[in-house]
Design an enzyme around this catalytic site. Sequence first.
Site, PDB file in Angstrom:
ATOM      1  N   GLY A 183     -44.714 -25.024  -7.861  1.00  0.00           N
ATOM      2  CA  GLY A 183     -44.834 -26.238  -7.430  1.00  0.00           C
ATOM      3  C   GLY A 183     -43.934 -26.794  -6.377  1.00  0.00           C
ATOM      4  N   ASP A 184     -43.504 -27.609  -5.579  1.00  0.00           N
ATOM      5  CA  ASP A 184     -43.219 -27.918  -4.682  1.00  0.00           C
ATOM      6  C   ASP A 184     -41.386 -28.009  -5.356  1.00  0.00           C
ATOM      7  OD1 ASP A 184     -42.046 -28.429  -2.014  1.00  0.00           O
ATOM      8  OD2 ASP A 184     -43.853 -28.675  -1.474  1.00  0.00           O
ATOM      9  N   PHE A 185     -40.359 -27.630  -5.093  1.00  0.00           N
ATOM     10  CA  PHE A 185     -38.833 -28.508  -4.976  1.00  0.00           C
ATOM     11  C   PHE A 185     -38.616 -29.860  -3.768  1.00  0.00           C
ATOM     12  CE2 PHE A 185     -37.084 -24.979  -3.173  1.00  0.00           C
ATOM     13  CZ  PHE A 185     -37.174 -25.134  -2.156  1.00  0.00           C
ATOM     14  N   ASP A 243     -41.312 -22.403  -8.470  1.00  0.00           N
ATOM     15  CA  ASP A 243     -42.419 -22.112  -6.806  1.00  0.00           C
ATOM     16  C   ASP A 243     -43.177 -21.835  -6.839  1.00  0.00           C
ATOM     17  OD1 ASP A 243     -41.336 -20.420  -4.189  1.00  0.00           O
ATOM     18  OD2 ASP A 243     -40.922 -19.283  -5.243  1.00  0.00           O
ATOM     19  N   ARG A 260     -30.454 -18.329  -1.548  1.00  0.00           N
ATOM     20  CA  ARG A 260     -30.852 -17.919  -0.157  1.00  0.00           C
ATOM     21  C   ARG A 260     -31.908 -19.663  -0.178  1.00  0.00           C
ATOM     22  NH1 ARG A 260     -33.703 -14.412   1.246  1.00  0.00           N
ATOM     23  NH2 ARG A 260     -31.897 -13.585   3.320  1.00  0.00           N
ATOM     24  N   ASP A 267       0.972  -1.161  -0.020  1.00  0.00           N
ATOM     25  CA  ASP A 267       0.488  -0.409  -0.209  1.00  0.00           C
ATOM     26  C   ASP A 267       1.056   1.099  -0.071  1.00  0.00           C
ATOM     27  OD1 ASP A 267      -2.710   0.983  -0.189  1.00  0.00           O
ATOM     28  OD2 ASP A 267      -2.010   2.477   2.315  1.00  0.00           O
TER      29      ASP A 267
END
Length: 631
Positions: free
Chosen positions: A516-518, A491, A533, A88
């Site tokens: 749908g439901d994964f 989703d 997430r 630096d």
Amino acid sequence: MLLNPIISKLAHKLVVLASASPRRREILQTAGLQFEVVPSWFEETLDKDVFKAPYEYALETAKQKALEVARRMPLTHLKIPDLVIGADTIVTIDGMILEKPKDRQDAYRMLSGLSGKEHSVFTGVVIVFCHERERQVDYQLIDFYEETKVKFSALSEEMLWEYINSGEYADKAGGYGIQSLAGMLVEYVHGDYLNVVGFPLNHFCKQLDVIYKGCPSSLSDKSVAISRLKPPSVLVELPSGSTLPQNEVIKEKESQDGRENDGALPLIASGGQPKHTNESNGPKKNELQHMIALMDGFKASKALFVASQMHVFDVLHKRPGLDAAQVAQEISASVKGAESLLEACVSLKLLKCKSGAGQQKPVYKNTDVAKHFLLSDAPFSLLGYIQHCNGTIWPLFSHLHAAVREGVNQHHKAFNQTSENLFEDTVYNSQEAKLRFMKAMHSIAKVTGMAVATAFDLSSFRTACDLGGCTGAMAYEFTKAHPNLSVTVFDLQPVVELSEHFKSQDTDGRVSFIAGDFFKDKLPKADLYILARILHDWSDEKVHLLLSKVADACSPGSAVLISEIFLDESRSGPSRGLLQALSMCEGRQRSAAEYSLLLKNHGFIPADIRLTGNLLDAMLYVKKSPATTPQ
């Protein structure tokens, strides 16, 4: 002395320069050093006031740059460097540190202050040696600094602006580059010229000579500081089996600014005597400030929540320059209350206040932070997530004591509901509640989406499926970044029904939605599966179920992209993930290594891992082909 005698010892080592500076790269390349360039992501936000001398600030910044790269490379590059160089360079005059100017006016301020005066250029350099010991990385640091005196001629306004208008001032400490046009401004240089350019090559060579040949007599009194991040060793082992002379004793000491070491450099001189020791046994100033910041953190959060809820930032966007009484009228609050809230927001750097001669009352305006994140119609507005934090997360954390004691979330106390019913009742009971939750997820996805979408080269993929993609905000960022990619958002039915409220006007039909439901339904076919997430929310059992379904849906060469907060292996940061885990949901936060192990267990091999510097990090893993599957 030359670097050449040492080159052979470094020839088969992975040497990394933790800097994007083309000047440092050129200096080291000219010397014949073979190295990789991995720019550091360390944000140079250290408080200059806590350092007793300017070079100490440069050393600490160089150390943080080098350590950030040394710790990141095993995760992002999947390899451990042997040697990381951090540097630096700062310009100082009259005790003031001049770094890179922000704009033309800032460059003028710096250069006019240097006109006709002698100033100092300091470069702090830190060399980090990395050793793998029992599947952990042990870091060993050596530091030094160089000072060069430079004097500018007296500069006319015309000459100043002519130089500034050339644009050369940008990205240069003090606003000038001596190796280019600014060389015409310089009257004399006392000391190492290359140090002013950006790297003290001569001093660097001397340090390497000490390391590999054990020649402390070649050092000046400006060096050498040596530290191990993992105590306690009296004699530090160095590369190629060499050791330091017996008088180079390593002890854990406080750093030069009075902070606890925690990997900081103790600044031990070549004779073994520490510099800048602090004899006081009482708390240090910055320790007290840290504690106060922690204790007052909840007040700052609530001030932000309330100001957002009362639309303070929207009001000041439409009518900037209102005083407290005028704001109070706009937000239906008392004058005293509005004034207190406005002043608190000024202290949090969300608002700025203007008052002075000829001004009867202070008036308030939004800062850039407020304009970017706190306006209802801002492209990266976080108001949805702030509302979620205030309405859901805050009540949960008010029962943290019980959550810690019992080890379970406190939804039943915070909302008079069981945790199983909370998601269903709160999110899917009314359209208003659904939209509120979706706005929270949408705002986070908008802020993080581009960083995740551009983390990897995805040109080989044509179709993607964003599992639990909610409003499609993340999917839209992927299609913007990758013109050949189409994304399906998968989703739950209630989410898909409301996705119309959030559709991007920029879409060209490459984002679609399937309900749908994964966990229960068959996943849409895709080349790439995105889980942003998602995994941290669920139990280990459900995580393995979901990854098994993804693996089954993938053909060899297909991939999965995981985006989460990656915990540091030492659990020293980032704190967001660790604090979020206190909600005691059924899932848990993980490090990059833990996520990697999950994916490997489901037949994926690593392609790349990226710490984006944004709220979420990312990793890309590819499905193994039968030929690569162990027999």
